[in-house]
Design a protein around this motif. Structure first.
Motif, PDB file in Angstrom:
ATOM      1  N   UNK A  34      32.942  -3.693 -49.413  1.00  0.00           N
ATOM      2  CA  UNK A  34      33.092  -4.659 -50.497  1.00  0.00           C
ATOM      3  C   UNK A  34      32.487  -6.016 -50.117  1.00  0.00           C
ATOM      4  N   UNK A  35      32.697  -6.436 -48.871  1.00  0.00           N
ATOM      5  CA  UNK A  35      32.116  -7.701 -48.395  1.00  0.00           C
ATOM      6  C   UNK A  35      30.595  -7.632 -48.474  1.00  0.00           C
ATOM      7  N   UNK A  36      30.018  -6.536 -48.018  1.00  0.00           N
ATOM      8  CA  UNK A  36      28.562  -6.385 -48.051  1.00  0.00           C
ATOM      9  C   UNK A  36      28.038  -6.329 -49.479  1.00  0.00           C
ATOM     10  N   UNK A  37      28.780  -5.667 -50.355  1.00  0.00           N
ATOM     11  CA  UNK A  37      28.351  -5.587 -51.756  1.00  0.00           C
ATOM     12  C   UNK A  37      28.377  -6.961 -52.416  1.00  0.00           C
ATOM     13  N   UNK A  38      29.448  -7.721 -52.172  1.00  0.00           N
ATOM     14  CA  UNK A  38      29.532  -9.071 -52.737  1.00  0.00           C
ATOM     15  C   UNK A  38      28.408  -9.958 -52.209  1.00  0.00           C
ATOM     16  N   UNK A  39      28.073  -9.809 -50.928  1.00  0.00           N
ATOM     17  CA  UNK A  39      27.014 -10.626 -50.339  1.00  0.00           C
ATOM     18  C   UNK A  39      25.655 -10.278 -50.929  1.00  0.00           C
ATOM     19  N   UNK A  40      25.417  -8.998 -51.180  1.00  0.00           N
ATOM     20  CA  UNK A  40      24.117  -8.588 -51.711  1.00  0.00           C
ATOM     21  C   UNK A  40      23.971  -8.914 -53.193  1.00  0.00           C
ATOM     22  N   UNK A  41      25.036  -8.751 -53.967  1.00  0.00           N
ATOM     23  CA  UNK A  41      24.970  -8.997 -55.402  1.00  0.00           C
ATOM     24  C   UNK A  41      25.014 -10.481 -55.750  1.00  0.00           C
ATOM     25  N   UNK A  42      25.580 -11.283 -54.863  1.00  0.00           N
ATOM     26  CA  UNK A  42      25.693 -12.723 -55.103  1.00  0.00           C
ATOM     27  C   UNK A  42      25.065 -13.447 -53.924  1.00  0.00           C
ATOM     28  N   UNK A  43      23.760 -13.528 -53.928  1.00  0.00           N
ATOM     29  CA  UNK A  43      23.044 -14.033 -52.765  1.00  0.00           C
ATOM     30  C   UNK A  43      23.294 -15.509 -52.483  1.00  0.00           C
ATOM     31  N   UNK A  44      23.781 -16.252 -53.456  1.00  0.00           N
ATOM     32  CA  UNK A  44      24.024 -17.673 -53.226  1.00  0.00           C
ATOM     33  C   UNK A  44      25.405 -17.942 -52.629  1.00  0.00           C
ATOM     34  N   UNK A  45      26.247 -16.927 -52.492  1.00  0.00           N
ATOM     35  CA  UNK A  45      27.587 -17.110 -51.953  1.00  0.00           C
ATOM     36  C   UNK A  45      27.558 -17.089 -50.439  1.00  0.00           C
ATOM     37  N   UNK A  46      28.320 -17.975 -49.843  1.00  0.00           N
ATOM     38  CA  UNK A  46      28.514 -17.979 -48.403  1.00  0.00           C
ATOM     39  C   UNK A  46      29.752 -17.170 -48.041  1.00  0.00           C
ATOM     40  N   UNK A  47      30.053 -17.126 -46.751  1.00  0.00           N
ATOM     41  CA  UNK A  47      31.188 -16.308 -46.313  1.00  0.00           C
ATOM     42  C   UNK A  47      32.514 -16.861 -46.820  1.00  0.00           C
ATOM     43  N   UNK A  48      32.617 -18.169 -47.007  1.00  0.00           N
ATOM     44  CA  UNK A  48      33.875 -18.739 -47.515  1.00  0.00           C
ATOM     45  C   UNK A  48      34.091 -18.388 -48.982  1.00  0.00           C
ATOM     46  N   UNK A  49      33.028 -18.369 -49.763  1.00  0.00           N
ATOM     47  CA  UNK A  49      33.151 -17.994 -51.179  1.00  0.00           C
ATOM     48  C   UNK A  49      33.545 -16.518 -51.295  1.00  0.00           C
ATOM     49  N   UNK A  88      18.690 -25.591 -60.999  1.00  0.00           N
ATOM     50  CA  UNK A  88      18.582 -24.160 -61.290  1.00  0.00           C
ATOM     51  C   UNK A  88      19.772 -23.680 -62.114  1.00  0.00           C
ATOM     52  N   UNK A  89      20.958 -24.180 -61.767  1.00  0.00           N
ATOM     53  CA  UNK A  89      22.157 -23.809 -62.505  1.00  0.00           C
ATOM     54  C   UNK A  89      22.051 -24.244 -63.967  1.00  0.00           C
ATOM     55  N   UNK A  90      21.641 -25.475 -64.190  1.00  0.00           N
ATOM     56  CA  UNK A  90      21.526 -25.994 -65.558  1.00  0.00           C
ATOM     57  C   UNK A  90      20.458 -25.243 -66.352  1.00  0.00           C
ATOM     58  N   UNK A  91      19.345 -24.898 -65.693  1.00  0.00           N
ATOM     59  CA  UNK A  91      18.299 -24.128 -66.361  1.00  0.00           C
ATOM     60  C   UNK A  91      18.826 -22.758 -66.787  1.00  0.00           C
ATOM     61  N   UNK A  92      19.609 -22.142 -65.946  1.00  0.00           N
ATOM     62  CA  UNK A  92      20.204 -20.843 -66.282  1.00  0.00           C
ATOM     63  C   UNK A  92      21.175 -20.944 -67.441  1.00  0.00           C
TER      64      UNK A  92
END
Length: 120
Positions: A34-49, A88-92
């Motif tokens: 699950x940790x690896x899946x979250x990291x791959x699907x949400x590339x902008x998240x760090x380990x704390x997120x 980038x966030x605002x553009x999205x």
């Protein structure tokens, strides 16, 4: 003779009470996945997120454990993997804005409003 017997019992008790594997038990395989899946699907998240999202799901795992799992699999544990800035966030958000429905469309359902005596 008594001292020998005491030492024998003490050694036997020490062997029976010793932990099978020293150290912290390994993290469950499903949590690691699950940790690896979250990291791959949400590339902008760090380990704390990722740790925070797991906590929100009710999964108790330390942030350092998440960091170790990412490090072990060669994934950078910081948001620098794919940096998303404020622009980038605002553009999205601007791209998603036209998809919102700002208008209410009333449909005729055939129901009569009892108080006013007219159809709504």
């Amino acid at each position: 003779m008594l001292r020998w017997h005491r030492d024998l019992l003490k050694r036997r008790h020490a062997v029976l009470c010793a932990p099978r594997r020293p150290g912290r038990p390994r993290t469950v395989r499903s949590i690691r996945a699950l940790v690896l899946r979250l990291a791959r699907e949400n590339s902008s998240w760090g380990y704390r997120r990722i740790h925070g999202e797991l906590a929100a799901l009710g999964i108790k795992v330390a942030a350092s454990t998440v960091w170790e799992i990412l490090k072990e699999h060669g994934i950078a544990p910081s948001p620098e993997r794919a940096h998303t800035g404020w622009a980038d966030f605002l553009r999205g958000q601007a791209d998603a804005l036209p998809a919102c429905n700002f208008f209410e469309v009333s449909t005729l359902s055939g129901c009569r409003c009892r108080k006013l005596g007219h159809r709504s």
